[in-house]
Write an enzyme that holds these catalytic residues in place. Structure first.
Site, PDB file in Angstrom:
ATOM      1  N   CYS A   1       0.830  -1.208   0.000  1.00 10.33           N
ATOM      2  CA  CYS A   1       0.000   0.000   0.000  1.00 10.33           C
ATOM      3  C   CYS A   1       0.865   1.259   0.000  1.00 10.33           C
ATOM      4  O   CYS A   1       0.539   2.248  -0.673  1.00 10.33           O
ATOM      5  CB  CYS A   1      -0.923   0.002   1.210  1.00 10.33           C
ATOM      6  SG  CYS A   1      -2.071  -1.393   1.258  1.00 10.33           S
TER       7      CYS A   1
ATOM      8  N   ARG B   1      -8.099  -4.623  -2.148  1.00 15.54           N
ATOM      9  CA  ARG B   1      -7.400  -3.692  -3.030  1.00 15.54           C
ATOM     10  C   ARG B   1      -8.263  -3.475  -4.281  1.00 15.54           C
ATOM     11  O   ARG B   1      -8.100  -4.140  -5.292  1.00 15.54           O
ATOM     12  CB  ARG B   1      -6.027  -4.285  -3.387  1.00 15.54           C
ATOM     13  CG  ARG B   1      -4.981  -3.262  -3.793  1.00 15.54           C
ATOM     14  CD  ARG B   1      -3.637  -3.933  -4.103  1.00 15.54           C
ATOM     15  NE  ARG B   1      -3.093  -4.686  -2.991  1.00 15.54           N
ATOM     16  CZ  ARG B   1      -2.497  -4.171  -1.923  1.00 15.54           C
ATOM     17  NH1 ARG B   1      -2.385  -2.856  -1.814  1.00 15.54           N
ATOM     18  NH2 ARG B   1      -2.019  -4.945  -0.965  1.00 15.54           N
TER      19      ARG B   1
END
Length: 201
Positions: free
Chosen positions: A44, A119
């Site tokens: 991330c 995601r």
């Protein structure tokens, strides 16, 4: 209710690292709404750094970035501050603190087993219609170049009413809408097209 391609994106109002925002604030703009599993995680972090490096590329396309996870606002602030301190990158777009998971559930972004966000990426057009959506595995980072290419393809469809063929890049020819009558189909063949159902610009 699940989010579907071609349907209106669910509106929301949320606390973010840039203040309170609503999706309806972004009418007449393209929006890239993306979720990440957790703050202070390696993949991330690389994604946020790259989104920030490409921030102006999105702005030039009239695309606003909005991040989202179920972490708290304080966690987001500490993480973005750490990215700035360690990498010299300022995250210029808002990141939603969806601690009650309401927005994430509206967009089907919750991993119910892990309890965090997946995601995911949504491209929302100026009419606030969902035009593109994709989910990446937790262990696979996003391809920002492909996301930008997809935005450009959708914008070509928006402005020129074309479809884009395999591996299309900006500057390539698009595919025209299919013929609406038999005469139109036959005319395409007479014009030398290999098939009546594929005609490029």
């Amino acid at each position: 209710m699940p989010v579907y391609l071609g349907k209106r994106a669910p509106d929301f109002t949320a606390n973010t690292t840039r203040g309170v925002i609503s999706l309806s604030d972004y009418k007449n703009k393209w929006v890239l709404l993306f979720s990440h599993p957790a703050d202070f995680t390696p993949i991330c972090t690389t994604e946020f750094i790259e989104f920030s490096r490409r921030y102006n590329d999105f702005k030039e396309l009239n695309v606003e970035l909005i991040g989202l996870s179920v972490d708290s606002l304080q966690s987001h602030i500490e993480w973005l501050k750490d990215i700035y301190e360690k990498f010299g990158i300022e995250i210029q777009f808002p990141v939603i603190a969806d601690i009650n998971k309401e927005i994430a559930r509206e967009y089907n972004l919750i991993d119910e087993n892990a309890g965090n966000t997946v995601r995911g990426v949504f491209i929302i057009d100026p009419n606030q219609t969902v035009r593109w959506m994709i989910y990446y595995p937790a262990e696979t980072g996003r391809n920002i170049d492909e996301i930008l290419r997809s935005v450009k393809a959708l914008q070509a469809n928006w402005s020129r009413k074309i479809a884009t063929p395999v591996n299309w890049r900006p500057g390539d020819k698009g595919i025209l809408p299919p013929p609406s009558t038999l005469e139109d189909a036959l005319q395409r063949i007479r014009e030398g097209n290999k098939t009546w159902y594929i005609k490029t610009e």
